[in-house]
Design a protein around this motif. Structure first.
Motif: not given
Length: 90
Positions: A32-36, A44-45, A66-70, A83-84
């Motif tokens: 899952r890629i998260y960003y905002g 959003d993801s 800013y992006l991160t993922m899980t 890491n963001e």
């Protein structure tokens, strides 16, 4: 993470091979890629349901993100955030 033409964000990663406790990761389901637009506040993801994937691209409107993922396992458990990363999109 790279930014392409017309608001495309492209992100690549190295797939995990073990769990936090060091045991082999055998039930990876996807990512899952998260960003905002604010740090640690992801509006959003995007789900990547291919566990073998190491790359994904998606469109966003212009701005700074800013992006991160899980990682996600077969039971729906989600890892901690990676890491963001901060990127600007034209």
């Amino acid at each position: 993470v790279s930014v392409g033409a017309l608001g495309e964000v492209s992100i690549s990663w190295v797939a995990p091979s073990e769990n936090v406790d060091g045991s082999p990761l055998t039930d990876l389901r996807g990512y899952r890629i998260y960003y905002g637009t604010e740090s640690r506040s992801y509006d959003d993801s995007v789900d990547v349901t291919d566990a073998a994937a190491t790359h994904h691209a998606f469109d966003v409107v212009s701005g700074t993100y800013y992006l991160t993922m899980t990682a996600l396992d077969a039971d729906g458990n989600e890892s901690a955030y990676a890491n963001e990363i901060l990127r600007s999109v034209q």
